[in-house]
Design a protein around this motif. Structure first.
Motif, mmCIF file in Angstrom:
data_model
loop_
_atom_site.group_PDB
_atom_site.id
_atom_site.type_symbol
_atom_site.label_atom_id
_atom_site.label_comp_id
_atom_site.label_asym_id
_atom_site.label_seq_id
_atom_site.Cartn_x
_atom_site.Cartn_y
_atom_site.Cartn_z
ATOM 1 N N LYS A 1 76.409 -64.729 63.295
ATOM 2 C CA LYS A 1 76.527 -65.385 61.995
ATOM 3 C C LYS A 1 75.633 -64.778 60.910
ATOM 4 O O LYS A 1 75.653 -65.245 59.767
ATOM 5 C CB LYS A 1 76.196 -66.878 62.147
ATOM 6 C CG LYS A 1 77.242 -67.666 62.923
ATOM 7 C CD LYS A 1 78.588 -67.627 62.221
ATOM 8 C CE LYS A 1 79.614 -68.500 62.914
ATOM 9 N NZ LYS A 1 80.933 -68.458 62.219
ATOM 10 N N TRP A 2 74.841 -63.764 61.251
ATOM 11 C CA TRP A 2 73.945 -63.152 60.261
ATOM 12 C C TRP A 2 74.739 -62.632 59.067
ATOM 13 O O TRP A 2 75.779 -61.991 59.206
ATOM 14 C CB TRP A 2 73.176 -62.008 60.905
ATOM 15 C CG TRP A 2 72.191 -61.367 59.974
ATOM 16 C CD1 TRP A 2 72.365 -60.243 59.221
ATOM 17 C CD2 TRP A 2 70.863 -61.828 59.695
ATOM 18 N NE1 TRP A 2 71.241 -59.965 58.490
ATOM 19 C CE2 TRP A 2 70.295 -60.926 58.753
ATOM 20 C CE3 TRP A 2 70.098 -62.906 60.137
ATOM 21 C CZ2 TRP A 2 69.001 -61.067 58.271
ATOM 22 C CZ3 TRP A 2 68.814 -63.059 59.650
ATOM 23 C CH2 TRP A 2 68.281 -62.146 58.735
ATOM 24 N N GLN A 3 74.217 -62.919 57.866
ATOM 25 C CA GLN A 3 74.852 -62.473 56.627
ATOM 26 C C GLN A 3 74.119 -61.244 56.084
ATOM 27 O O GLN A 3 72.930 -61.316 55.756
ATOM 28 C CB GLN A 3 74.823 -63.590 55.580
ATOM 29 C CG GLN A 3 75.498 -64.876 56.028
ATOM 30 C CD GLN A 3 76.971 -64.697 56.282
ATOM 31 O OE1 GLN A 3 77.719 -64.243 55.403
ATOM 32 N NE2 GLN A 3 77.406 -65.035 57.492
ATOM 33 N N ILE B 1 72.404 -55.691 61.458
ATOM 34 C CA ILE B 1 71.704 -56.449 60.422
ATOM 35 C C ILE B 1 72.222 -56.124 59.018
ATOM 36 O O ILE B 1 72.092 -56.925 58.099
ATOM 37 C CB ILE B 1 70.180 -56.193 60.533
ATOM 38 C CG1 ILE B 1 69.391 -57.320 59.889
ATOM 39 C CG2 ILE B 1 69.803 -54.833 59.955
ATOM 40 C CD1 ILE B 1 67.916 -57.312 60.244
ATOM 41 N N ASP B 2 72.834 -54.949 58.847
ATOM 42 C CA ASP B 2 73.326 -54.530 57.537
ATOM 43 C C ASP B 2 74.837 -54.388 57.477
ATOM 44 O O ASP B 2 75.379 -53.853 56.502
ATOM 45 C CB ASP B 2 72.685 -53.193 57.134
ATOM 46 C CG ASP B 2 71.208 -53.331 56.813
ATOM 47 O OD1 ASP B 2 70.811 -54.392 56.308
ATOM 48 O OD2 ASP B 2 70.450 -52.391 57.086
ATOM 49 N N SER B 3 75.543 -54.832 58.512
ATOM 50 C CA SER B 3 77.001 -54.697 58.510
ATOM 51 C C SER B 3 77.656 -56.067 58.565
ATOM 52 O O SER B 3 76.994 -57.091 58.731
ATOM 53 C CB SER B 3 77.452 -53.859 59.708
ATOM 54 O OG SER B 3 77.271 -54.577 60.923
ATOM 55 N N GLY B 4 78.970 -56.057 58.432
ATOM 56 C CA GLY B 4 79.709 -57.307 58.496
ATOM 57 C C GLY B 4 79.835 -57.948 57.125
ATOM 58 O O GLY B 4 79.319 -57.442 56.127
ATOM 59 N N PRO B 5 80.496 -59.082 57.063
ATOM 60 C CA PRO B 5 80.722 -59.755 55.776
ATOM 61 C C PRO B 5 79.418 -60.286 55.189
ATOM 62 O O PRO B 5 78.494 -60.628 55.900
ATOM 63 C CB PRO B 5 81.660 -60.915 56.136
ATOM 64 C CG PRO B 5 81.379 -61.167 57.585
ATOM 65 C CD PRO B 5 81.078 -59.825 58.180
ATOM 66 N N SER B 6 79.362 -60.296 53.875
ATOM 67 C CA SER B 6 78.189 -60.853 53.191
ATOM 68 C C SER B 6 78.662 -61.862 52.157
ATOM 69 O O SER B 6 79.790 -61.817 51.686
ATOM 70 C CB SER B 6 77.358 -59.752 52.524
ATOM 71 O OG SER B 6 78.143 -59.034 51.595
ATOM 72 N N THR B 7 77.785 -62.769 51.814
ATOM 73 C CA THR B 7 78.103 -63.794 50.823
ATOM 74 C C THR B 7 77.140 -63.635 49.646
ATOM 75 O O THR B 7 76.330 -62.709 49.608
ATOM 76 C CB THR B 7 77.961 -65.198 51.430
ATOM 77 O OG1 THR B 7 76.598 -65.371 51.866
ATOM 78 C CG2 THR B 7 78.874 -65.365 52.636
ATOM 79 N N ALA B 8 77.220 -64.560 48.718
ATOM 80 C CA ALA B 8 76.290 -64.559 47.588
ATOM 81 C C ALA B 8 74.860 -64.671 48.108
ATOM 82 O O ALA B 8 74.615 -65.300 49.150
ATOM 83 C CB ALA B 8 76.608 -65.710 46.642
#
Length: 243
Positions: free
Chosen positions: A101-103, A36-43
């Motif tokens: 797909k979670w951001q 839930i707190d890893s991976g790529p993030s967007t605006a």
């Protein structure tokens, strides 16, 4: 056809088991590659829209496919014996979509530094998942996830609905499975904005889901469920009626 139904039901159950185990790691930020707190993030605005759409898609599927009216129409297309397994499969696939797909929105809301409190929250997290899992067996785990239905079909036996039961955890709260989810989603020593959005949205959906489920239960078990509802709290074991 009975063998094919049993094989299909088993595959759907394996899909559920995988999505359930991954959920523990996803929410708890442990073991699994994407949490839930890893991976790529967007605006932030884009991340919120994507995450809420993912959760909303799951909520719509999970609620609509569980309604008696939908089941009546759906079983004209799919055999009744695999209706529940198909529901489980769709739910598992949508959970996989959420994981994929979670951001992440990593901004920290709280971060517990005290080792005793940290350990306590992790124990609560584990307890939530344990309550959830044990609660499924207190009604009928295998019916809930479609295995009983396909087993009876393979044996050439008619499916009989389960009787209304009030044992173990169900003597103290009406929805211990949902209580387990709420505890597991909120008990964390590290709460990010992304995790907070997830917890708020899923808790809101749980409350809506309970309302819809209880409406159906009142139709099926009117007097019996009405008395149970008046006596046992909805979600938290307060000893008084709630909800």
């Amino acid at each position: 056809m009975g063998f094919i139904a049993a094989l299909y039901g088993f595959v759907c159950y394996v899909a559920f088991l995988g999505s359930f185990l991954y959920a523990i790691g996803f929410v708890g930020n442990i073991i699994v590659p994407k949490t839930i707190d890893s991976g790529p993030s967007t605006a932030l605005p884009e991340a919120l829209v994507i995450n809420l759409l993912l959760l909303g898609l799951f909520a719509v599927q999970h609620s609509v496919m569980a309604r008696p009216g939908f089941k009546a129409a759906w079983t004209r297309i799919v055999p009744r014996s695999v209706e529940r397994s198909t529901y489980v499969l769709f739910s598992s696939l949508l959970l996989a979509l959420i994981y994929w797909k979670w951001q992440a929105i990593p901004t920290v809301v709280w971060d517990v530094s005290s080792p005793p409190l940290n350990a306590f929250l992790l124990m609560l997290f584990a307890l939530g998942w344990l309550i959830l899992l044990l609660s499924t067996f207190m009604i009928n785990h295998f019916d809930l996830f479609g295995l009983r239905q396909v087993y009876l079909r393979a044996r050439g036996l008619e499916y009989t609905p389960l009787n209304f039961t009030q044992r173990a955890f169900y003597k103290f709260v009406r929805h211990p499975i949902m209580l387990g989810f709420v505890i597991a989603f909120w008990a964390t020593p590290h709460m990010s904005v992304g995790h907070l959005v997830f917890s708020i949205a899923t808790t809101g959906y749980i409350l809506i889901g309970i309302f819809l489920e209880e409406r159906d239960l009142m139709k099926d078990h009117d007097a019996e469920y009405g008395a149970y509802r008046a006596r046992v709290p909805m979600l938290f074991p307060t000893g008084v009626k709630r909800g």
